[in-house]
Design an enzyme around this catalytic site. Structure first.
Site, PDB file in Angstrom:
ATOM      1  N   ASP A 143      17.385  20.903 -30.214  1.00 27.42           N
ATOM      2  CA  ASP A 143      17.454  22.087 -31.061  1.00 27.42           C
ATOM      3  C   ASP A 143      18.883  22.605 -31.056  1.00 27.42           C
ATOM      4  OD1 ASP A 143      14.927  22.338 -31.968  1.00 27.42           O
ATOM      5  OD2 ASP A 143      14.244  23.771 -30.483  1.00 27.42           O
TER       6      ASP A 143
ATOM      7  N   GLU B  80       0.817  -1.231   0.000  1.00 32.12           N
ATOM      8  CA  GLU B  80       0.000   0.000   0.000  1.00 32.12           C
ATOM      9  C   GLU B  80       0.843   1.271   0.000  1.00 32.12           C
ATOM     10  OE1 GLU B  80      -2.503  -3.163   1.945  1.00 32.12           O
ATOM     11  OE2 GLU B  80      -0.435  -2.490   2.112  1.00 32.12           O
TER      12      GLU B  80
ATOM     13  N   ASP C   6      17.962  25.752 -39.465  1.00 26.73           N
ATOM     14  CA  ASP C   6      19.052  26.342 -40.240  1.00 26.73           C
ATOM     15  C   ASP C   6      19.367  25.493 -41.465  1.00 26.73           C
ATOM     16  OD1 ASP C   6      20.133  28.755 -39.620  1.00 26.73           O
ATOM     17  OD2 ASP C   6      21.293  28.031 -37.926  1.00 26.73           O
TER      18      ASP C   6
ATOM     19  N   ARG D 253      16.860  22.292 -41.699  1.00 25.58           N
ATOM     20  CA  ARG D 253      15.764  22.902 -42.471  1.00 25.58           C
ATOM     21  C   ARG D 253      14.469  22.095 -42.291  1.00 25.58           C
ATOM     22  NH1 ARG D 253      16.082  27.999 -43.268  1.00 25.58           N
ATOM     23  NH2 ARG D 253      15.117  28.786 -45.133  1.00 25.58           N
TER      24      ARG D 253
END
Length: 999
Positions: free
Chosen positions: A351, A309, A627, A678
């Site tokens: 990123d 529990e 980019d 891109r």
């Protein structure tokens, strides 16, 4: 209207039967509204509170507990005598646990649904349209705009719908669309058609997207998409379609629940069936029904014993403590289960801008011309250190440190950088960092001027606020900026007209300073500055300069280059037509080339080492960026994602190259690729899906609205602290410093948390196995109850709960980031480990039963009955000769249950001390390495004494104080578990682990 970017402005207007001057008629507006609906994103229809509550009870473990509580509640109604009150304790405690778990679950669910709602903050309240019912521009509610409406936007406006530009009413129109495309600089727009059906949003320069901001300029556009049909709306639809995946830990606990439920069912039925022969014993008043109910209660006690529990509460506490430790490392976790998921991350999709790089554009190279004779051209090349906006750095020529003021060319280059510039540096005192004010490219030039200090300005004693613009200020005192010829797409340059501030006859006259794309600027140069001389620009010199710029702009450098030039004798400003931008190119001809700067968004200094650590830890790092491919691959090489000479064929793709692959080729590409350039948001989601098809656990970073669907789809969505509210709401984790290094620190923490979690889950389960063995054994042998349900609940929740929580503080293994990511499908307990904890559990059960039996058979204060009498205690009655001279009430004494409970608690404390390490001996890793554990053990024992000694707790828990001799027996039965576990650890180290290594 799809693909409006392919059509000319006139064609788009024709499709909607509208003119730019008149706009839509009211009839057309009504028709369009009926056809397309309002221009707004629908509110999220979240689950009702009742649905969320019901969901919390879909877990198997929870359902078993609920059933146990209901059955206990029913049985409590039929209790008689002094047990009437205590019988209700068990179902009430179980119900409290379930209610608390449900509240936490509902609260977390409510929090998670806010991502889609956060999208609405990008919807503007009002919009400006031209319609035929009123002259000129009128303001209307943005939700009333329909496809075909002629919409006007100006600087500061939020675009109210997806627009196809039809007229730009200013020199240029620049739009900040970073929330949608992730581009770090504002984008210059135009009205020409773009004949590319596969153009990504970044390339649709004739489109304005709903929710983006106008940075400068004014324009007219025709609304081509509204509401859910806009790019923002498509993101909302994608997010709504993403079903949240259960984390590896949740899946494991589900599986554990299923296995446990089957085991419990079998054991409970077995106990009940085995004792059918005892149903009519005299102890039950000869009633078969009463006997059946009695053994049914024992079966329920078994269910309570078998379920840990305290596990949900301990896991939640451990994860919450983990989130606090991660927060100190700049990783803020929004979803508790994802803390553990981080530990099995096998791919990090990151990123580039701001995460792997600083997102602080820096000039790292520059050159001026040293010699430009007829057949030869020589350049002075310089490198500049520093990767942020902090105005500190060294300028070197080769290895030699230089004073920039000694080079006339550098003095003029710094002058152009300072004056042909609308940006500034600002010191943020709250954060203690320098920040940009304006465009990133121009701020890099401002920072360069500060590093160059061409006039040897005394910078000592300046505050950081003053230091931000000290050298630029000196230059700006010499020349005054009269006006700016804004950047335009056709000439790819901008310029400023400056006049000297001093009326000195020797002072130079007015000048125009120009900066722009090298090819465009050099094409308009007729001469070149060599030191303080002006020399005609020969074809040889021009080609030499362009070759150097091409070299910097490609290969391993991939710098963004800007050419700097002057017009020494510009026309008088009174003779210039500043309202006609087509004339600007004529004013920027006959230029003198001064120099060139190369800049980049530099990699964060600490990231390369982190990527090496990831590689050693078996984690693949994939860069994903908007980019171009050349820049992306160059940054990958700088960071160590690719080797310096590594062939990137099949390892780096553009979004378009990825689209050209077949679905199976895309899957394989995701398995090997380390760079995607891109790309659009949809690509990110597909990359995550493909990685998941290989059972990879993916961490995906993002900061824009466009990243939200992928963040939601990935096992670990990581938003940037500087990102949008939508991204943060969709993510499991937020990086407060936007730094890749923080992700790696969080992964390490996740691995440590999982290791600790394994320890306390196994610790709790061995306790439950012991309790089950105890109850099963007493039922099979026909012995009196050694432990009652309320005691089991106390042990499972409180006594075991504290050490289990403290095990979450175990120190991490030193080689934790040297191991491969664990398989998320690997069972928590399997094979040898299952045997180990079963062995410990069986010992716990045997010792517990032995303690209770010892009191009946051997304790001087006990009845000292025979084992045969004890096994047949249910047949005890005054007229049964087997029990002559024995008071039958002795079999209901509290002493044996107290002995059993004390042995159980003491063994569990020894077990906790054993759990500091999975395989290391207590002599190698002693308990004091985790002081929290020692404190928890002391606390648990104190609580045990509390229920033994402080009224009314002994009554509730059916216990009584023990004598010193009885405690001696408790210790004799408990301490051998340490020796047993040490022996099992020894076997693990010297036999089981060695076999694994051989494999």
């Amino acid at each position: 209207m799809e693909e409006a970017h392919l059509l000319s402005a006139a064609d788009v207007l024709r499709r909607f039967s509208v003119t730019a001057e008149g706009g839509l008629t009211l009839e057309q507006v009504t028709d369009a509204r009926e056809r397309y609906g309002p221009n707004e994103l629908p509110t999220e229809e979240g689950k009702s509170l009742w649905e969320l509550v019901v969901e919390q009870f879909e877990d198997l473990l929870v359902r078993i507990l609920l059933l146990a509580a209901l059955v206990s509640f029913v049985l409590a109604w039929f209790e008689e005598g002094e047990e009437t009150t205590t019988a209700f304790v068990e179902p009430l405690v179980i119900m409290l646990i379930l209610v608390a778990n449900a509240i936490v679950g509902v609260w977390q669910e409510r929090n998670a649904e806010s991502a889609i709602e956060a999208l609405k903050e990008y919807e503007p309240e009002m919009g400006k349209v031209i319609r035929s019912d009123r002259k000129g521009v009128q303001r209307i509610r943005a939700r009333d705009i329909v496809p075909g409406d002629i919409v006007e936007v100006a600087v500061g406006d939020k675009v109210p719908a997806d627009l196809r530009l039809i007229e730009i009413k200013s020199t240029t129109l620049r739009v900040d669309q970073s929330i949608l495309t992730g581009e770090s600089v504002s984008v210059t727009k135009h009205t020409d058609a773009i004949p590319d059906p596969r153009a990504v949003n970044q390339d649709k320069k004739n489109m304005l997207f709903s929710g983006t901001n106008i940075a400068s300029g004014k324009a007219l556009g025709v609304a081509v998409a509204t509401g859910l049909h806009t790019e923002l709306g498509k993101i909302r639809s994608q997010m709504a379609a993403v079903e949240p995946e259960r984390t590896p830990l949740q899946r494991k606990l589900d599986e554990f629940g299923r296995q446990l439920s089957h085991a419990i069912s079998v054991i409970c039925v077995a106990v009940w069936v085995i004792n059918i022969g005892h149903f009519a014993d005299p102890a039950h008043g000869g009633s078969w029904l009463r006997g059946a109910v009695y053994y049914f209660k024992i079966a329920v006690a078994l269910a309570v014993a078998a379920i840990p529990e305290g596990l949900p509460a301990v896991i939640t506490t451990c994860l919450a403590l983990g989130t606090r430790r991660m927060a100190r490392k700049n990783a803020i976790v929004r979803s508790l289960p994802s803390v553990e998921t981080l530990g099995c991350t096998s791919v990090i999709c990151s990123d580039k801008t701001g995460t792997l790089t600083t997102n602080q554009m820096s000039v790292c190279r520059m050159f001026v011309v040293a010699e430009a004779e007829a057949g030869a051209c020589r350049l002075h090349e310089f490198t500049i250190s520093g990767t942020t906006y902090t105005p500190e750095g060294e300028v070197r020529q080769g290895e030699q440190l230089v004073r920039c003021g000694q080079f006339d060319g550098l003095v003029e280059l710094a002058t152009i950088c300072a004056l042909c510039n609308d940006s500034a540096l600002d010191y943020n005192e709250a954060k203690g960092v320098y920040e940009k004010v304006g465009e990133a490219t121009e701020t890099a030039l401002t920072c360069l001027v500060e590093k160059m200090n061409v006039f040897d300005t005394d910078l000592k004693g300046l505050s950081r606020v003053e230091r931000a613009g000290a050298c630029n200020s000196v230059i700006k005192q010499l020349m005054q900026k009269e006006f700016t010829l804004e950047f335009s797409r056709d000439r790819k340059s901008m310029s400023v007209y400056c006049t000297p501030t001093r009326a000195d006859p020797k002072a130079q006259g007015s000048k125009m300073f120009v900066k722009g794309a090298p090819e465009s600027v050099i094409e308009r140069c007729s001469s070149v500055r060599v030191g303080s001389r002006t020399v005609p620009l020969s074809a040889t010199s021009r080609e030499h300069i362009l070759a150097k710029i091409r070299d910097w702009g490609s290969g391993s450098h991939t710098l963004r280059c800007l050419a700097l030039a002057t017009r020494d004798t510009p026309p008088r400003k009174e003779d210039m037509q500043l309202d006609d931008c087509s004339q600007f190119v004529q004013y920027e001809t006959g230029l003198t080339f001064v120099g060139c700067v190369g800049m980049l968004d530099p990699p964060r200094p600490e990231v390369a080492a982190c990527i090496t650590r990831c590689s050693r830890a078996g984690i693949r790092v994939v860069m994903i960026t908007g980019d171009n491919k050349g820049t992306a691959v160059a940054i990958c090489r700088r960071l160590g994602i690719f080797g310096d000479t590594e062939d990137v064929l099949g390892k780096a793709y553009t979004g378009r190259e990825f689209d050209d692959l077949s679905p199976e080729q895309q899957r394989q590409a995701c398995r090997t690729a380390r760079c995607f350039a891109r790309v659009e948001p949809a690509h990110k989601s597909r990359i995550v899906e493909n990685l998941q098809s290989f059972n990879e656990i993916t961490a995906m970073t993002g900061d824009g609205v466009n990243d939200a669907p992928a963040l939601k789809k990935a096992e670990i969505g990581i938003a940037m602290g500087s990102g949008t509210a939508v991204a943060k709401s969709a993510a499991e984790m937020v990086l407060s410093d936007d730094n890749f290094a923080s992700i790696v620190a969080a992964v390490e923490e996740g691995r440590a948390i999982y290791n600790n979690m394994k320890q306390f889950i196994r610790y709790l389960i061995s306790s439950n196995v012991g309790e089950v063995v105890c109850i099963f054994l007493t039922a099979i042998l026909g012995l009196p109850e050694a432990l009652i349900p309320v005691q089991l609940l106390w042990v499972n929740l409180v006594t075991d709960g504290l050490p289990a929580t403290a095990l979450g503080f175990n120190p991490p293994d030193l080689d934790i980031m040297e191991k491969l990511p664990r398989n998320p499908r690997e069972a928590l307990i399997s094979g040898w480990l299952f045997f180990r904890y079963l062995a410990i559990g069986v010992y716990v059960g045997l010792a517990t039963v032995a303690a209770a039996t010892w009191w009946f058979l051997y304790d001087a204060e006990g009845p000292q009955v025979t084992f045969h009498q004890l096994r047949n205690f249910l047949k005890c009655s005054e007229d049964n000769p087997l029990f002559a001279g024995i008071d039958c009430e002795v079999f209901e004494s509290r002493f044996p249950t107290t002995m059993a409970l004390s042995v159980l608690v003491t063994i569990e404390m020894c077990n906790a001390l054993n759990s500091v390490s999975e395989n290391q001996s207590l002599l190698r890793m002693p308990p004091w390495l985790n002081p929290w554990l020692l404190g928890a053990v002391v606390m648990s024992m104190a609580l045990h004494f509390l229920i033994l000694l402080v009224p009314p707790l002994p009554l509730i828990f059916q216990v009584t104080p023990l004598s010193g001799r009885q405690w001696g027996v408790v210790l004799q039965m408990s301490l051998p578990v340490i020796l047993l576990d040490e022996a099992l650890k020894y076997l693990s180290r010297h036999h089981v682990d060695e076999k694994k290594d051989l494999k």
